[in-house]
Design a protein around this motif. Structure first.
Motif, PDB file in Angstrom:
ATOM      1  N   ALA A  55      67.106 -48.413  28.089  1.00 20.28           N
ATOM      2  CA  ALA A  55      67.725 -47.686  27.252  1.00 20.28           C
ATOM      3  C   ALA A  55      66.931 -47.055  25.925  1.00 20.28           C
ATOM      4  N   VAL A  56      66.389 -48.371  25.409  1.00 26.04           N
ATOM      5  CA  VAL A  56      65.311 -47.984  24.223  1.00 26.04           C
ATOM      6  C   VAL A  56      63.983 -47.034  24.710  1.00 26.04           C
ATOM      7  N   THR A  57      63.642 -47.230  25.880  1.00 24.69           N
ATOM      8  CA  THR A  57      62.550 -46.261  26.542  1.00 24.69           C
ATOM      9  C   THR A  57      63.206 -44.893  26.511  1.00 24.69           C
ATOM     10  N   ALA A  58      64.356 -44.499  27.018  1.00 26.49           N
ATOM     11  CA  ALA A  58      64.948 -43.240  27.000  1.00 26.49           C
ATOM     12  C   ALA A  58      65.282 -42.849  25.702  1.00 26.49           C
ATOM     13  N   ILE A  59      65.306 -43.655  24.871  1.00 26.04           N
ATOM     14  CA  ILE A  59      65.441 -43.130  23.324  1.00 26.04           C
ATOM     15  C   ILE A  59      64.174 -42.406  22.817  1.00 26.04           C
ATOM     16  N   ALA A  60      63.173 -43.423  23.119  1.00 30.38           N
ATOM     17  CA  ALA A  60      61.888 -42.885  22.776  1.00 30.38           C
ATOM     18  C   ALA A  60      61.364 -41.755  23.242  1.00 30.38           C
ATOM     19  N   ILE A  61      61.662 -41.352  24.792  1.00 29.54           N
ATOM     20  CA  ILE A  61      61.350 -40.202  25.447  1.00 29.54           C
ATOM     21  C   ILE A  61      61.855 -38.867  24.699  1.00 29.54           C
ATOM     22  N   LEU A  62      63.266 -39.289  24.311  1.00 35.04           N
ATOM     23  CA  LEU A  62      63.952 -38.147  23.485  1.00 35.04           C
ATOM     24  C   LEU A  62      63.248 -37.850  22.166  1.00 35.04           C
TER      25      LEU A  62
END
Lengths: 119, 185
Positions: free
Chosen positions: B15-22
């Motif tokens: 989830a944290v990685t996805a936020i970083a990509i966003l």
């Protein structure tokens, strides 16, 4: 309460990932970023299927002496197919991005739209 | 117990990685983070007993997808994502409404890991009990993929073939045209 949260935690995170991917696809104009968002959405669907197929205290569905509880093999098969098809569609999308860049000189949606309007 | 801890931690990382990509705008960083995202999900697939899926995700998702994205980055010569001109209120609203509807849908879903869930009681027991005898393959996933659902796999191959031809038509022909044009000049 804790048990209810742990029993649904996977599904909630999967929905969060799904919505993150969806948000990237509909709110960002850069096409490479859009495709990354689409891939996040795709992986979240994989996680949803595999989470549904998991059985507590089960093991991977490879028949071995000494094990009786296995996870559901069917979602695994469906997702194996989906991963490979996903790469095929991603490569097609990326080829389209390369062509769009050659034709318009940009991969930003707004700029492509402006160029189409000014023609 | 250890399974639950790994599951919770890996999902949080994902989830944290996805936020970083966003949040990030540098396209190279986005692609690298996407590789990490795929690799973390491959790790999670191992924890969730899907070893075959984990192999495929690590090789195809984290490997080939990342290479393809990097190749596109090299061909398009773009580095930074530009800031969109309009505020993203409408997309945010759409995402929140859809997410709320999906969360509502999970409230009475069978809990994670339940052996009596509807998904576990239909054809899966049949594959697990008779798959070994009927196909002779101890790995039930392989047995189902190649034998019970063989036509499904044939369809998959057709999709890959079609995508391959489409990519060649889109990029391959164009390159040759450029070369002949240069030769004429």
């Amino acid at each position: 309460m804790i048990e209810y949260i742990l029993g649904h935690y996977n599904y909630w995170i999967v929905i969060f990932l799904m919505m993150t991917g969806f948000y990237i696809v509909i709110s960002r104009g850069n096409m490479i970023k859009k495709i990354a968002g689409l891939n996040i959405f795709q992986v979240s669907v994989f996680l949803l299927y595999i989470s549904i197929g998991n059985v507590r205290d089960g093991t991977a569905p490879i028949i071995t002496e000494g094990f009786t509880v296995y996870s559901n093999p069917l979602p695994h098969v469906l997702i194996l197919t989906a991963i490979v098809v996903g790469v095929a569609t991603t490569s097609l999308a990326l080829a389209l991005v390369v062509r769009i860049r050659e034709a318009y000189g940009t991969i930003e949606e707004d700029e492509i739209h402006n160029k189409d309007q000014s023609l | 117990m250890i399974d639950t801890i790994l599951d919770v931690t890996l999902l949080a990382f994902i989830a944290v990685t996805a936020i970083a990509i966003l949040r990030l705008r540098n396209l190279f960083a986005i692609i690298m983070l996407f590789g990490i995202f795929s690799l973390l999900s491959a790790g999670l697939f191992v924890v969730l007993d899907a070893a075959d899926v984990a192999f495929t995700e690590a090789a195809v998702g984290a490997g080939i997808s990342t290479v393809l994205l990097l190749a596109t980055l090299a061909l398009t010569k773009e580095h930074e994502e530009k800031i969109p001109s309009h505020r993203p209120w409408l997309p945010l609203l759409v995402v929140l409404v859809t997410g709320a509807a999906l969360i509502y849908g999970t409230l009475d879903i069978a809990p994670f890991g339940s052996a009596s869930a509807p998904a576990q009681t239909h054809v899966a027991p049949l594959y697990l009990e008779q798959g070994m005898a009927q196909t002779g393959v101890p790995n039930v996933v392989t047995g189902v993929l190649a034998s019970y659902r063989g036509f499904d796999t044939l369809g998959e191959v057709t999709v890959i073939f079609t995508a391959g031809i489409a990519v060649l038509l889109l990029i391959g022909g164009r390159r040759r045209e450029n070369q002949t044009r240069k030769e004429k000049e």
